[in-house]
Enzyme design. Structure first.
Site, PDB file in Angstrom:
ATOM      1  N   HIS A 456       0.873  -1.209   0.051  1.00 22.56           N
ATOM      2  CA  HIS A 456       0.179  -0.028  -0.192  1.00 22.56           C
ATOM      3  C   HIS A 456       0.910   1.292   0.029  1.00 22.56           C
ATOM      4  O   HIS A 456       0.671   2.276  -0.696  1.00 22.56           O
ATOM      5  CB  HIS A 456      -0.880  -0.075   1.305  1.00 22.56           C
ATOM      6  N   CYS A 813      -1.668  34.517 -17.360  1.00 27.77           N
ATOM      7  CA  CYS A 813      -0.583  34.257 -16.483  1.00 27.77           C
ATOM      8  C   CYS A 813      -0.696  33.979 -15.010  1.00 27.77           C
ATOM      9  O   CYS A 813       0.263  34.278 -14.035  1.00 27.77           O
ATOM     10  CB  CYS A 813       0.388  35.734 -16.587  1.00 27.77           C
TER      11      CYS A 813
END
Length: 866
Positions: A456, A813
């Site tokens: 896991h 931006c």
């Protein structure tokens, strides 16, 4: 049943033999792949079964936890068909059919949902299983596992209670391994387990409750946390797969494992994985036992190894992607239980894409679509300095690449708490469980003392791009005492530790981390992306070092250079003097002291850009950011009075952006004059002057006049003038504003704030989690663009702007310029380029190419395995 788009009825239950990979949305990834694998490999290689659809799960959730009408009857019919095929019946005391009940969402969520194995056992059927198998120990081991798993998964009995009971009986019997417990011990253990809860003996009741538990696990805390991190929609639900059991714990000629068609860490074209003899699959992936490498399978069962290698190649060719499979060997016979596109770290994803093209498995476009661009961040993070000399105190499995260092956190909660306080941690556990997912996200790296590459911890770390070392047996973890021991040394929570997930090393020294070097495979992928994409990619960069790094990573220029950062630090008193000046003469004197400093800054940035375009945003932030706090000044002093006069109740919507230029034109004039002077000294410099926070066309017109006057005075003719669109009114009036603009750049951070009325810091700290809980939002609009609201304003602004100027250049931006999901939207929204932080540039290049591919090849999915 549910009604399909054509009005027909869609069943709640579909047999594996009737499904296919095209039915992924209905059957979930696991159900669709098992059905497809049955077709490809044959029914004799894949145990039979059926899938309860995701529609049934959604109906279950909508019905407040009640099975939808018809589901129980359809399950009974499907079970009857399975019994007929298997020649066994669920609950038959003489020859019982046993089944597994597993989850399976559309997108793989390893370890997040629930599984129950060996369902159908009770005090009668266990005797029949023992007689039919001739192996009493196997039968009681299977029953013990089922009672344990049912109690934990279906009824929520803490896993620690079962593990403590197992440890106690092993101690009493003087054995160290579960496999050393005999049938009598396992019978005793099963009886003890059944005292923990009221065990249902009737197999059909067991099945119904297990199905409900898998449905419920979709809404479990760990699954919800994972979905948020991976941006998986809540409304998808999970399918449930009921499959005939085959047994890897039948003896030394049986076993279970996980196998990848290629190395799951590096992507190299050699199969990899883990297996355990005399074990069920949960033993391999749970991390409780340390498995053997798949290469050792050849010595254990050479014919099984050969069959498995052939199957891995067959599945990879069929799916056109690296495969992650689960298998069981029962009495020397190989069965395939599952296949899926492998979750893999960025370096493996990039290597696979390049190799797949070289091998003729995929074309370039299909290969690029196997990469999750968000995962590429991991290629751009630090590693240990290879020249550093440090003591390796322990080693383990190199489970997920990259290096990290930080304070020891012995629980997920500790890691989350530390992250909230700005402290870096390494999550250290014996083995991890699904409930630790929030700790994975918060920590810089993962270290476990047990488990292998398919545990896991390894799977989740690779999926999240976290460095991880697993199976470090020399690390003894005592979470209760708040300490770990390594080779006689005692360390406590909060002590420093460092791990190298690429080499499996652990050290207590503060090893220097160095910036990663982009591999040849990554360069190849990025070159392909540059050939395919139509969106330009620039960087947000405020220093020469930022510009150099951005260009190294493929930026085509600077889309945002924020000048306010140049006025902080030791220059802040000069800026404060400009703002606090009592008259024009005093202000002019202070500005003149700033000009040469600003000019030198611009010269270095333009030099670093090497002739690429540089968009310089004139001063934007509120004035208070440059001023001392009133309480730091003497009470009653002229300075304190002046600072108090300049305080604003809502500075983010106050005197900032273009408003500064109109109120203090000398400030903007100084910046423009410094920029043009610096540009004149750099051959080939390309400058774009951006005026921020424009809402009215007249604002930009005034600033354009100022800029053009300064340019004429300095005999500078090669430049562009534009504005940052970050106010809703600017989007609606973009056609008017465009008259004085050569370009637009959407500042999506502030446009999101002003468009949604959200203060980013306040919303993310106080409101966002609740909004996600009650399903107002599924993610932060500051991470991924709010396309129905903010996105549509942007599209309107782009359309109106180009209505006035068809050749208007338009960029983005904000932070969204580096977000793959946002980039896909921007590709279709008339945007010419995106600009993002330097380390997001490669991500943007890949995401932009994928957006172009998706437009040409509708239905293409991104990063199914990354």
């Amino acid at each position: 049943m549910t009604e399909t788009r054509d009005g027909s009825q869609s069943p709640w239950v579909i047999d594996f033999a009737d499904g296919s990979r095209e039915m992924r949305d209905l059957l979930g990834g696991k159900g669709a792949n098992v059905a497809e694998m049955t077709r490809v490999l044959g029914a004799e290689r894949v145990p039979a079964g059926f899938t309860i659809t995701t529609d049934a799960c959604v109906a279950y959730m909508d019905g407040d936890g009640s099975f939808p009408d018809g589901l129980e009857d359809q399950v009974a019919s499907a079970l009857g068909r399975l019994e007929a095929q298997a020649g066994k019946r669920l609950g038959d005391a003489a020859e019982p059919l046993l089944v597994s009940v597993r989850s399976g969402a559309r997108e793989s969520m390893p370890g997040m949902l629930d599984t129950v194995l060996n369902l159908g056992l009770n005090d009668e059927t266990v005797l029949g299983l023992a007689e039919r198998s001739g192996n009493e120990r196997f039968a009681w081991d299977s029953y013990r596992r089922f009672v344990q798993m049912f109690g934990n998964v279906v009824l929520g009995v803490a896993g620690e209670r079962f593990e403590q009971a197992i440890a106690s009986i092993k101690s009493a019997r003087a054995v160290s391994l579960d496999t050393e417990l005999d049938a009598d011990a396992l019978r005793e253990l099963t009886g003890e387990f059944k005292t923990f809860y009221e065990f249902p003996a009737e197999p059909r009741e067991q099945l119904a409750r297990a199905i409900g538990a898998v449905f419920d696990s979709w809404q479990g805390e760990r699954a919800v946390a994972y979905r948020r991190i991976k941006r998986i929609p809540e409304g998808w639900g999970t399918a449930v797969n009921v499959q005939q059991m085959v047994f890897g714990n039948l003896g030394e000629s049986s076993g279970s494992g996980v196998a990848f068609s290629r190395d799951e860490v590096t992507g190299a074209p050699q199969p990899s994985g883990d297996f355990l003899a005399n074990a069920q699959g949960e033993d391999v992936v749970s991390g409780v036992r340390t498995p053997k490498d798949i290469s050792e399978l050849r010595a254990w069962r050479p014919e099984v190894h050969e069959q498995l290698m052939d199957i891995l190649q067959t599945l990879e060719r069929h799916y056109g992607d690296m495969q992650d499979t689960e298998f069981t060997v029962q009495d020397g016979r190989l069965y395939m239980l599952q296949t899926r596109s492998a979750k893999r770290p960025a370096q493996a994803a990039v290597r696979f894409a390049v190799d797949a093209v070289g091998e003729g498995l995929l074309d370039r476009e299909a290969a690029l679509m196997t990469i999750d661009p968000s995962s590429l961040d991991a290629l751009l993070h630090p590693t240990f300095d290879p020249s550093a000399d440090y003591e390796v105190v322990a080693t383990g499995v190199a489970a997920s690449p990259g290096a990290a260092k930080g304070e020891i956190a012995l629980s997920a909660a500790e890691a989350v708490r530390a992250a909230a306080e700005g402290r870096e941690t390494i999550l250290v556990r014996s083995f991890t469980e699904a409930d630790d997912v929030a700790g994975f996200y918060a920590a810089q790296g993962i270290l476990t003392s047990e488990g292998g590459k398919a545990s896991h911890a390894a799977l989740v770390a690779r999926g999240m791009g976290r460095p991880a070392v697993t199976g470090a047996s020399a690390v003894q973890v005592d979470a209760g005492a708040g300490e770990i021991r390594i080779d006689g040394r005692v360390l406590h929570a909060g002590d420093r530790i460092a791990i190298d997930g690429s080499l499996g090393r652990i050290t207590l020294e503060d090893v220097p981390l160095i910036e990663p070097q982009v591999s040849e495979h990554f360069h190849t992928v990025l070159d392909w992306c540059d050939e395919l994409r139509s969106l330009g990619v620039r960087a947000n960069a405020d220093t020469p070092a930022d510009v150099i790094k951005a260009i190294e990573l493929g930026a085509e220029g600077v889309g945002l250079c924020r000048t306010e950062h140049m006025f902080l630090g030791d220059r802040q008193p000069l800026m404060a003097a400009v703002i606090m000046a009592e008259d024009r003469a005093a202000r002019a004197e202070a500005i003149e002291q700033l000009r040469p400093l600003q000019e030198a800054d611009f010269e270095q940035i333009l030099q670093a850009a090497g002739g690429r375009p540089v968009t310089v945003r004139l001063l934007d932030p509120p004035l208070h950011e440059f001023l001392p706090h009133p309480n730091d000044l003497p009470e009653g002093s002229p300075q304190r009075k002046r600072v108090e006069q300049l305080q604003e109740s809502n500075p983010m919507l106050g005197t900032r952006g273009v408003r500064l230029g109109i109120l203090f034109p000398e400030l903007y004039e100084m910046q423009v004059r410094a920029l043009f002077a610096a540009s004149a000294r750099i051959p080939g410099a390309r400058i774009e002057v951006m005026v921020p926070l424009v809402a009215y066309e007249r604002e930009l017109a005034l600033m354009r006049t100022l800029i053009e006057r300064v340019a004429a005075e300095q005999d500078h003719g090669d430049y562009l003038i534009g504005t940052m669109i970050e106010i809703p009114r600017a989007c609606f009036q973009a056609d008017e504003i465009a008259r004085d603009a050569d370009f637009f750049s959407f500042g999506t951070n502030d446009l999101t704030q002003t468009g949604l009325g959200f203060s980013r810091d306040d919303i993310e700290g106080r409101v966002l989690a609740r909004y996600i809980d009650v399903k107002i939002l599924d993610r932060s609009p500051f991470e991924t663009l709010d396309t129905p609201g903010v996105g549509q304003m942007m599209r309107m602004g782009a359309w109106l702007g180009r209505k006035t100027k068809p050749d208007l250049k338009i960029g983005v931006c904000g932070e969204h310029g580096g977000d793959p999901d946002s980039i896909d939207f921007l590709h279709h929204s008339g945007i010419d380029y995106v600009s993002c932080s330097p380390y997001r540039v490669p991500i943007a290049r890949v995401a932009a190419a994928q957006a172009a591919i998706r437009a040409r090849r509708p239905g293409s999915e991104t990063g199914s395995g990354s």
